[in-house]
Design an enzyme around this catalytic site. Sequence first.
Site: not given
Ligand SMILES: [Mg+2]
Lengths: 331, 331, 211, 211
Positions: B56, B218
């Site tokens: 990220h 994610h």
């Molecule tokens: Mg994970």
Amino acid sequence: MKKFVNDPADVLAEALRGIHAAHPELRIDTENRVILRGEPTREGKVALVSGGGSGHEPMHGGFVGRGMLDAAAAGEVFTSPTPDQVLAATQAVDSGAGVLHIVKNYTGDVLNFEMAAELAAAEGVRVESVVVADDVAVQDSTWTAGRRGTGTTVILEKIVGALAEEGADLDAVAALARRVSEAGRSMGVALTSCTVPAVGHPTFELPDDEMEVGVGIHGEPGRTRVKLASAHEIAKLMVDPIVHDFGEPVGPAIVLLSGLGGTPLIEQYLLYGEIAPLLAEAGVDVQRVLIGDYITSLDMAGASLTVVKADDEFLRLWDAPVVTPGLRWGA
Amino acid sequence: MKKFVNDPADVLAEALRGIHAAHPELRIDTENRVILRGEPTREGKVALVSGGGSGHEPMHGGFVGRGMLDAAAAGEVFTSPTPDQVLAATQAVDSGAGVLHIVKNYTGDVLNFEMAAELAAAEGVRVESVVVADDVAVQDSTWTAGRRGTGTTVILEKIVGALAEEGADLDAVAALARRVSEAGRSMGVALTSCTVPAVGHPTFELPDDEMEVGVGIHGEPGRTRVKLASAHEIAKLMVDPIVHDFGEPVGPAIVLLSGLGGTPLIEQYLLYGEIAPLLAEAGVDVQRVLIGDYITSLDMAGASLTVVKADDEFLRLWDAPVVTPGLRWGA
Amino acid sequence: MSDAVTTDDLVAWIRAFRDAVQEHRDELTALDSAIGDADHGSNMARGLDAVVAKLETPPASPAELFKTVGMTLVSSVGGASGPLYGTFFLRIGPALTDPADATALGAALRAGTEGVVARGKAEPGDKTMVDAQLPALAAWDDAVASGADARGAAAAAAQAAEQGRDATAPLVARKGRASYLGERSAGHIDPGAASSALLFRTLSDTLAARG
Amino acid sequence: MSDAVTTDDLVAWIRAFRDAVQEHRDELTALDSAIGDADHGSNMARGLDAVVAKLETPPASPAELFKTVGMTLVSSVGGASGPLYGTFFLRIGPALTDPADATALGAALRAGTEGVVARGKAEPGDKTMVDAQLPALAAWDDAVASGADARGAAAAAAQAAEQGRDATAPLVARKGRASYLGERSAGHIDPGAASSALLFRTLSDTLAARG
Ligand SMILES: [Mg+2]
Ligand SMILES: Nc1ncnc2c1ncn2[C@@H]1O[C@H](COP(=O)(O)OP(=O)(O)O)[C@@H](O)[C@H]1O
Ligand SMILES: Nc1ncnc2c1ncn2[C@@H]1O[C@H](COP(=O)(O)OP(=O)(O)O)[C@@H](O)[C@H]1O
Ligand SMILES: [Mg+2]
Ligand SMILES: [Mg+2]
Ligand SMILES: [Mg+2]
């Protein structure tokens, strides 16, 4: 094509609209597609104007602001701006102390800036130009249009912008610009092609197991296409030709590792982890380093490395305050 | 998979090596994979610790530095850090004034930070936690693990970091953190999947003419998959649910439009050009705005919009100096 | 004199050139993708659309026409082709008699190409638009020497331009963006040579259609 | 007592669990790609590799073994599965007699699952690892009540865990990352339930192999 766009023909105009909305501290000349500082140029300050094809953001518009550029002319995607645009930028920012044109060495950029400089001179504006040609991927410059201009441009705009801010005159500003330009070398690698919005599909096809070494920032194919390699090997492919091209020991340097638009920061850092020891080994003493997307090629996955041999003056001016959308410190 | 990597198992360790090389002003605890400020925490200053899965960037490691985080624990790609890592970070930065844990609301993050907080308490460290849960894409939080934490985290780390720098005590710091957390809403859209290095192929298949609305950072699939739309329509898909979720008039706000890693800046600006008028129409008075890659999802093409309803204190602390690799101004 | 080329003919040519570029836009861009940056088609199309918009007000003379065409291309195309095609047309105008016969038009076109060479410093064989233009001009002059009128000269020039275009394929570029590719530029037709072939082909078609 | 499960048996189980997870690593990740973030396979593989490395020094008792397993998973996995599987093993150790018969081992496994529920607050039907573990424990107890030894109980449990795993497919997730998907989580097996099925299957295989 998976992009945040409406009509591909409107990409530039609409991106400028977003820049305008996001940066009320800047001015946008919508008609001429020029990005300018909010305040007029301080009396006696030499103005810096750059520009080029769009698709390399934050370069150049993102480098307009205190301590860096006074204006940037934004061409269509991958197309250098027209003389009119550059002239409009030049006239808007001249305070009487003259204007430095910062041009990347592509035929289109050189011709259009040249015409703009002639027109500006005819209007009584003193213009000096520096042409950045730092891409070592272009080996045989006798037989080409000369080396392309890439990452050194960013470092030059910062350093020379700081000198102009100090009130140096046009000759001094232009002389420094040429010194920085000559001190820089760059090399880029592409893992994928980019996709020009108006075209709608990738500029070149690159098989899943190949990469382009020495790619240009317009998505022009590079010098060689080789098998996809590890970050460790890619780092060598970037560092070696740069170090080799300097010929002499580099010593203190400012380094820029720029993502090309589609490569996330985690990979850029990983790559820099491979580059740093190679630079040290080769005698490059990295004094300052920037990592991130500073000179991009739309959505291309890839990276370019720039090394500028830096003396104390370069470092002092590098550290001076800068307040732009793309680069900011000291204020 | 086209990435700058060596062995995919080494991505995190090697990226940390690059961060170390690029940022001599930071310290890296290589064993625990923690990024820390170069200087120990000033006596009496509450320390801010965050962390999460890697991928990220610049969040969170890129937000370590004066005016923001004291330490960040970096988990494996898309995997929250372990309690040991968070504990090591917590103990390293506690000056005795206590530590604030900034946690994004994912089961893994919450559980691991919870265990770390218990362990730290056992070692005599005062820990408070704030859990950010701002993703309006998760509609029915009664039946889920609650909303995911996304972009508000970045804004929170900046604002609360400034208060901690001023010397506020742990209760005040934690109280402000909760206020910011509650004031934020986010919404993300993915045009492509990301590719986790250890997996080697995209997490999900997205046909050329479809996009994921409400995607998680994610690469978890979003709430709905719809036909690829124009930037204008996508802007609505992002703004509407946020404004609707606030329910009440928003007024002054801090806005973050973050690229997800594979979307170039020119598209982000174009998208913001569509978002800005929609926000204005909906009564959001944008006081400050950040555009760029601040909270990413590896190489995903996409963007997330965050709106934090801001009072004068938020704005004052937002404007305070910050010196980190990812966010810098005022110094 | 039936050979006389009028302002209307020349306006028709420019319109036809625009239409041809629009029609071959993706093809020009594909050529530029192979050895350049994939914008030659959109560059030329954008510029010529702007030109045609300007021609709503009919120009009074070839000089006025080509000034408009040249200035508009310079100010709306950008890239390498903007200043080069712009210069081409800017140099044609002043060199043209009105109306022009085959000889006069040939001389004016030559002035245009000389302008391109002066700006861009390309030599024959550098794999640029010049490699379509120079053979076209030579063919034009030969045809006129053999007694051809403008229509005949233009037909010969169009064919020579197309041959020149095709002959750029094996060349290694030494000017412009393609030169960075070195040996790898060989095997592809130069996009600017392709648009210049359209330039001469549309001139020929226009004069032929006029009867 | 031939039913007695020794420390060596349990070490063999953990090794077998590691091997099975390694073997099914991509499968677990594929399940997590569908409704999560594509890391369950690598998470579990990384953690169990670390566990097996720690087992180079053979543990003296089940208590020591499971403390090592649990602590190592907690400190090397991360994500949701790290604390949950870590807690599972940390709770087994103290609850275990040494050597353990079927009843004792069943009770210890139950303590493990209760730890998972206490940490993760998942209820049956929430589409989590708990939905493989609870049916396995029930089957274990039933088998023991019908006179089965540990081997027989483990075989019944393994089968029930696999049924539980498969039964997660139609469920809508209400815990963990998959819950964000809402209705779209239905139609996919839960990755944690799949790794828990391997947990019970390898226990059964280990006890069966022992003869
Ligand atoms: Mg994970
Ligand atoms: N120095 C030059 N002289 C003549 N023609 C040139 C020169 N440089 C480039 N060209 C022509 O311009 C064409 C490319 O135009 P275009 O793609 O529109 O601009 P750019 O290269 O800036 O993207 C080339 O195919 C070539 O024919
Ligand atoms: N609250 C919970 N209780 C029990 N199990 C859970 C819970 N949340 C998640 N899980 C399990 O964890 C699995 C996901 O593990 P993993 O992918 O390793 O972690 P993450 O979701 O953090 O990426 C899910 O498939 C589910 O079985
Ligand atoms: Mg171009
Ligand atoms: Mg081009
Ligand atoms: Mg997962």
